[in-house]
Design a protein around this motif. Structure first.
Motif, mmCIF file in Angstrom:
data_model
loop_
_atom_site.group_PDB
_atom_site.id
_atom_site.type_symbol
_atom_site.label_atom_id
_atom_site.label_comp_id
_atom_site.label_asym_id
_atom_site.label_seq_id
_atom_site.Cartn_x
_atom_site.Cartn_y
_atom_site.Cartn_z
ATOM 1 N N ASP A 216 -26.138 -18.535 -9.164
ATOM 2 C CA ASP A 216 -24.863 -17.946 -8.765
ATOM 3 C C ASP A 216 -24.634 -18.179 -7.260
ATOM 4 O O ASP A 216 -25.406 -18.886 -6.613
ATOM 5 C CB ASP A 216 -24.789 -16.457 -9.152
ATOM 6 C CG ASP A 216 -25.710 -15.570 -8.308
ATOM 7 O OD1 ASP A 216 -26.333 -16.074 -7.350
ATOM 8 O OD2 ASP A 216 -25.795 -14.366 -8.608
ATOM 9 N N TYR A 225 -29.325 -12.906 -13.738
ATOM 10 C CA TYR A 225 -28.525 -12.105 -12.800
ATOM 11 C C TYR A 225 -27.025 -12.287 -13.059
ATOM 12 O O TYR A 225 -26.208 -12.043 -12.189
ATOM 13 C CB TYR A 225 -28.844 -12.501 -11.356
ATOM 14 C CG TYR A 225 -30.267 -12.166 -10.925
ATOM 15 C CD1 TYR A 225 -30.570 -10.952 -10.329
ATOM 16 C CD2 TYR A 225 -31.303 -13.073 -11.134
ATOM 17 C CE1 TYR A 225 -31.862 -10.639 -9.933
ATOM 18 C CE2 TYR A 225 -32.605 -12.778 -10.742
ATOM 19 C CZ TYR A 225 -32.874 -11.564 -10.146
ATOM 20 O OH TYR A 225 -34.160 -11.255 -9.766
ATOM 21 N N GLN A 227 -25.050 -10.697 -15.135
ATOM 22 C CA GLN A 227 -24.272 -9.512 -15.485
ATOM 23 C C GLN A 227 -24.675 -8.345 -14.606
ATOM 24 O O GLN A 227 -25.832 -8.242 -14.182
ATOM 25 C CB GLN A 227 -24.499 -9.149 -16.957
ATOM 26 C CG GLN A 227 -23.876 -10.154 -17.913
ATOM 27 C CD GLN A 227 -24.085 -9.745 -19.350
ATOM 28 O OE1 GLN A 227 -25.203 -9.586 -19.795
ATOM 29 N NE2 GLN A 227 -23.001 -9.576 -20.075
ATOM 30 N N SER A 228 -23.705 -7.466 -14.356
ATOM 31 C CA SER A 228 -24.026 -6.308 -13.518
ATOM 32 C C SER A 228 -24.780 -5.261 -14.329
ATOM 33 O O SER A 228 -24.724 -5.239 -15.565
ATOM 34 C CB SER A 228 -22.746 -5.704 -12.941
ATOM 35 O OG SER A 228 -22.048 -5.021 -13.952
ATOM 36 N N ASP A 231 -22.321 -3.470 -16.408
ATOM 37 C CA ASP A 231 -21.878 -4.136 -17.643
ATOM 38 C C ASP A 231 -22.763 -3.796 -18.830
ATOM 39 O O ASP A 231 -22.302 -3.743 -19.961
ATOM 40 C CB ASP A 231 -21.891 -5.661 -17.455
ATOM 41 C CG ASP A 231 -20.806 -6.139 -16.517
ATOM 42 O OD1 ASP A 231 -19.809 -5.419 -16.366
ATOM 43 O OD2 ASP A 231 -20.979 -7.233 -15.932
ATOM 44 N N THR A 268 -21.820 -2.950 -8.679
ATOM 45 C CA THR A 268 -21.857 -4.079 -7.733
ATOM 46 C C THR A 268 -23.241 -4.729 -7.666
ATOM 47 O O THR A 268 -23.524 -5.502 -6.758
ATOM 48 C CB THR A 268 -21.456 -3.602 -6.319
ATOM 49 O OG1 THR A 268 -22.281 -2.499 -5.942
ATOM 50 C CG2 THR A 268 -20.002 -3.180 -6.282
ATOM 51 N N THR A 269 -24.092 -4.393 -8.639
ATOM 52 C CA THR A 269 -25.470 -4.914 -8.617
ATOM 53 C C THR A 269 -25.720 -5.793 -9.835
ATOM 54 O O THR A 269 -25.509 -5.358 -10.970
ATOM 55 C CB THR A 269 -26.482 -3.745 -8.602
ATOM 56 O OG1 THR A 269 -26.215 -2.940 -7.454
ATOM 57 C CG2 THR A 269 -27.909 -4.255 -8.548
ATOM 58 N N TYR A 270 -26.200 -6.998 -9.569
ATOM 59 C CA TYR A 270 -26.441 -7.954 -10.648
ATOM 60 C C TYR A 270 -27.943 -8.125 -10.842
ATOM 61 O O TYR A 270 -28.651 -8.582 -9.957
ATOM 62 C CB TYR A 270 -25.751 -9.290 -10.330
ATOM 63 C CG TYR A 270 -24.257 -9.148 -10.487
ATOM 64 C CD1 TYR A 270 -23.622 -9.563 -11.651
ATOM 65 C CD2 TYR A 270 -23.498 -8.499 -9.514
ATOM 66 C CE1 TYR A 270 -22.265 -9.377 -11.834
ATOM 67 C CE2 TYR A 270 -22.142 -8.302 -9.685
ATOM 68 C CZ TYR A 270 -21.528 -8.740 -10.854
ATOM 69 O OH TYR A 270 -20.185 -8.534 -11.041
ATOM 70 N N ASN A 271 -28.422 -7.710 -12.006
ATOM 71 C CA ASN A 271 -29.848 -7.772 -12.318
ATOM 72 C C ASN A 271 -30.008 -7.465 -13.811
ATOM 73 O O ASN A 271 -29.027 -7.132 -14.491
ATOM 74 C CB ASN A 271 -30.630 -6.758 -11.462
ATOM 75 C CG ASN A 271 -32.087 -7.157 -11.267
ATOM 76 O OD1 ASN A 271 -32.642 -7.925 -12.057
ATOM 77 N ND2 ASN A 271 -32.711 -6.639 -10.233
ATOM 78 N N GLU A 297 -29.299 -6.745 -4.286
ATOM 79 C CA GLU A 297 -28.142 -7.258 -3.548
ATOM 80 C C GLU A 297 -28.484 -7.380 -2.050
ATOM 81 O O GLU A 297 -29.303 -6.616 -1.528
ATOM 82 C CB GLU A 297 -26.944 -6.310 -3.724
ATOM 83 C CG GLU A 297 -26.458 -6.219 -5.151
ATOM 84 C CD GLU A 297 -25.947 -7.553 -5.710
ATOM 85 O OE1 GLU A 297 -25.218 -8.259 -5.002
ATOM 86 O OE2 GLU A 297 -26.307 -7.883 -6.857
ATOM 87 N N ALA A 324 -15.886 -5.734 -11.471
ATOM 88 C CA ALA A 324 -17.262 -6.033 -11.848
ATOM 89 C C ALA A 324 -17.316 -6.663 -13.230
ATOM 90 O O ALA A 324 -18.021 -7.641 -13.468
ATOM 91 C CB ALA A 324 -18.102 -4.754 -11.821
ATOM 92 N N GLY A 328 -18.572 -10.387 -14.236
ATOM 93 C CA GLY A 328 -19.612 -10.570 -15.242
ATOM 94 C C GLY A 328 -19.164 -11.501 -16.343
ATOM 95 O O GLY A 328 -19.903 -12.386 -16.778
#
Ligand code: FSX
Length: 362
Positions: A216, A225, A227-228, A231, A268-271, A297, A324, A328
Motif C-alpha cells: 500500500d 494491511y 482493511q481497517s 472494517d 484509521t488503523t490498517y492491520n 500507523e 475508512a 478498505g
C-alpha cells in the motif's frame, strides 16, 4: 547432517506432518484473503522454495517484535515455517556472540551477496552514531553495509517501518525508519508495536511463494494491511446502530458496545488484529474491552490521546466510517485483482509441477 536447502527439507527435518503443513497454508491463504483453491498452490510453492538466507538486525527497539514472534504459547507450525528460512544472524536468538557473531554476519553476506533477505526491527538513530552500536559499529553504518547486499528488506515493527516510539516527540536520538535511509532496495513494512506473529511469518511465506508482495502507500503488504480494524471489527454493528460505550465502566461497556467514543483508532488503523487476533487467535485488545491504539500507523504515539475519540460523535463519525470503509473497499478491490492475476499464474504453474507429499500423515 547437511543444511536443508528447500523449505520442504527443513519441514521434514522438523517433523511437520502433511496435515499440519496444509493447515498452515490454509491459514495463510485465509489471512491473504485468497480462495481455498490457492492452498495447494501455496503448499506447492513452499515445497519447492529454496530457504533464503536471512540476516536480522535489531536497532532501537524494545525487543517486543522478536518476543511477539517467539513467545507463542506452544510450538506451532508457524515456528517451523520460520525455521524454514536460514536465519544466519539475529542478535537476540543466535547462540554466538562477540567476534563469532560478527563473523557469522559477514559470512552470510559474503556467501549470499545480492540474494539474502534483510529483516530489521527497531529505528536507526542519526543524531549521534554513538547512541546505539553493535560490535562498535553504529546502527546506521551496519544498516547501510548489510542493505547493500540484500535482495529485499523487511522492516518488522513500527520502529523500523515508521520510526515508532523512539521517533516520538521530542525524538532525542534523531530516530528514523529504514525507508528514510535506504532508497535503492525493495522494502516491505510490517508495522505494529509489535506486529502480529502470524503476519510476520505470513509476509515471509508470501515472499517465499509469490515474491515481493503488493504494497500500500505506506509500504505495507495489502494482503495483511488492506482493511481497517473498523472494517472487520465484531463491534462494528454497534457502531452502525450508534451504540457506544461512553466510559470503561458504563452499561455500554458492559454490553460490549463500540469503543469509538473512548478513543478507538480502529477506523484509521490498517492491520489484521480483528481477524487474526493474538495468542493463537484467542483475542485482541478491542475484544478485551480496550480501544485500538493504532500502533501500526505512523506517529501513533504522537497522534493525540489514546482515549480521546477521533472526532465528535455526530455526523463526522459517519464521514470517518465512510472514508475508512471506502479506503478498505478500494484496497480490497485492488488486492483482489492482483491476487486473481497471481493466483491464475500460480495455478497454471502448479498444474505443471504438481505436488509431492511432504512427509508422513499424522
Ligand atoms: Fe518497536 Fe520492535 Fe514496538 Fe518494541 O523490535 S515496534 S518498540 S514492540 O520491539 O521495534
Amino acid at each position: 547432517m547437511n543444511k536443508p536447502v528447500t523449505v520442504a527439507d527443513a519441514l521434514r527435518l522438523g517433523g511437520v506432518t502433511r496435515r499440519g503443513f496444509l493447515k498452515y497454508c490454509s491459514a495463510i491463504a485465509s489471512l491473504m484473503a485468497l480462495p481455498p483453491a490457492s492452498v495447494s498452490v501455496i503448499a506447492a510453492a513452499l515445497e519447492k522454495a529454496r530457504r533464503p538466507s536471512v540476516i536480522w538486525l535489531s536497532f532501537q527497539e524494545c525487543t517486543g517484535c522478536t518476543e511477539s514472534l517467539t513467545r507463542s504459547h506452544a510450538a506451532t507450525v508457524e515456528d517451523l515455517i520460520f525455521n524454514a528460512i536460514s536465519l544466519d544472524y539475529h542478535h537476540t536468538l543466535q547462540a554466538a556472540s562477540g567476534d563469532a557473531a560478527e563473523a557469522a554476519r559477514e559470512a552470510a553476506m559474503h556467501d549470499n551477496y545480492g540474494n539474502y533477505l534483510l529483516v530489521v526491527d527497531g529505528s536507526i538513530p542519526t543524531g549521534n552514531p554513538g547512541y546505539s552500536t553493535i560490535a562498535g559499529i553504529s546502527n546506521k553504518d551496519m544498516l547501510l553495509e548489510v542493505a547493500a547486499g540484500a535482495a529485499a528488506i523487511v522492516s518488522v515493527g513500527s520502529c523500523a517501518a515508521f520510526g515508532g516510539i523512539p521517533h516520538a516527540d521530542p525524538n532525542p536520538t534523531g530516530a528514523v525508519s529504514v525507508a528514510d535511509l535506504i532508497k535503492d532496495k525493495p522494502i516491505i513494512n510490517v508495522p505494529g508495536c509489535p506486529p502480529i506473529p502470524a503476519v510476520i511469518t505470513g509476509v515471509l511465506v508470501q515472499y517465499l511463494t509469490f515474491g515481493l508482495p503488493q504494497l500500500d502507500h505506506l509500504g505495507r503488504p495489502v494482503a495483511f494491511y488492506g482493511q481497517s480494524i473498523h472494517d472487520r471489527c465484531y463491534r462494528r454493528p454497534f457502531y452502525d446502530k450508534g451504540l457506544f460505550a461512553e466510559s470503561f465502566d458504563d452499561e455500554g461497556a458492559k454490553k460490549g458496545w463500540c469503543l469509538y467514543k473512548v478513543g478507538c483508532k480502529g477506523p484509521t488503523t490498517y492491520n489484521a488484529c480483528a481477524t487474526t487476533k493474538w495468542n493463537n487467535g484467542t483475542s485482541f485488545p478491542i475484544e478485551a474491552g480496550h480501544p485500538c491504539l493504532g500502533c501500526s500507523e505512523p506517529d501513533f504515539w504522537d497522534a493525540g490521546s489514546f482515549y480521546k475519540a477521533l472526532s465528535t460523535p455526530t455526523g463526522s463519525i459517519g464521514a470517518t466510517a465512510v472514508y475508512a470503509a471506502g479506503a478498505g473497499l478500494l484496497a480490497g478491490a485492488a488486492l483482489g485483482a492482483v491476487q486473481r492475476s497471481r493466483k491464475n499464474a500460480a495455478i497454471r504453474k502448479h498444474e505443471k509441477i504438481g505436488i509431492d507429499d511432504l512427509t508422513q500423515e499424522s
